[in-house]
Design an enzyme around this catalytic site. Structure first.
Site: not given
Length: 250
Positions: A21, A46, A90, A105
């Site tokens: 997220e 969390r 990335h 990954d």
């Protein structure tokens, strides 16, 4: 699970337990890569995070188990028009343990590996129905995933370690640049133990997407429903909709 967990055990447990997220960059909060901050956010609170947060947390866990971990930066290809060169935003891990050298990954959102695969070009690897492979392209390695009878590129990277400062720089760009999709858009993804992927995103239209290896379904949603969906579908309570349409901490 009993005894000391292996690399695959830790990788899969992470992938199916911690959602991907970008809720902090989306609400104007840069992502911190401080190890204590990562522990607090992704474990104690969390929450979830994106590639830099996810894979640095995994790196710490694997090193605690005795593995050696290198950082590598990749250019995302999926969704890019042909010929587009994207920045290296990335993070990928190369892991060495007593069993060999691995490509790990847990931070590629809806297309991430569930388990590590042998590092470098090789055979096809199936994970809960999803298929992956790595191919060589000049001096780079390209992670691909099966798309019907063919293959699509996910990302490409030079197989050379980079220092932490390069990761910090890429993370700062990704979480603060006004044109970064992680600043301008919303993306949340979770992986179920059976391989089902669920994503909530506004990168094309605001929708909840459920994917399995055999197909997908898309359900458009309203902005007002996002906080409740974050809690019910992704285990992320405590968010609310601000007056300017941002998802913020309640």
């Amino acid at each position: 699970m009993s005894g000391r967990p292996g690399l695959s055990d830790v990788h899969r447990a992470h992938a199916v337990s911690i959602p991907f997220e970008n809720l902090d960059p989306h609400r104007g909060v840069p992502a911190s890569l401080d190890p204590e901050a990562l522990q607090r956010k992704l474990v104690d609170e969390r929450r979830g995070g994106y590639c830099f947060e996810q894979n640095l947390l995994l790196k710490s866990a694997l090193e605690a188990l005795g593995a050696e971990v290198d950082l590598m930066l990749a250019r995302v290809r999926v969704g890019a028009p042909t010929g587009t060169v994207r920045p290296r935003t990335h993070l990928v891990l190369r892991v060495r343990d007593q069993d060999g050298e691995w490509h790990a990954d847990v931070g590629f959102g809806a297309g991430t590996l569930l388990e590590p695969i042998p590092f470098g070009p090789g055979s096809v690897h199936e994970q809960s129905g999803w298929r992956f492979r790595v191919v060589s392209e000049g001096a780079e390695l390209v992670l691909q995933t099966a798309d019907g009878p063919g293959w699509i590129d996910l990302y490409a990277f030079a197989p050379h370690p980079v220092p932490q400062i390069d990761v910090e720089t890429s993370n700062w760009f990704t979480s603060t640049h006004p044109r970064s999709p992680f600043v301008t858009g919303l993306i949340v993804t979770s992986h179920r133990p059976d391989g089902t992927r669920m994503s909530l995103s506004d990168w094309t239209e605001l929708a909840l997407v459920t994917q399995t290896p055999t197909g997908s379904s898309t359900s458009p949603v309203t902005l007002e429903s996002v906080p409740s969906l974050l809690e019910s579908e992704f285990g992320l309570p405590g968010f609310a909709l601000s007056g300017d349409g941002r998802i913020v901490r309640g």
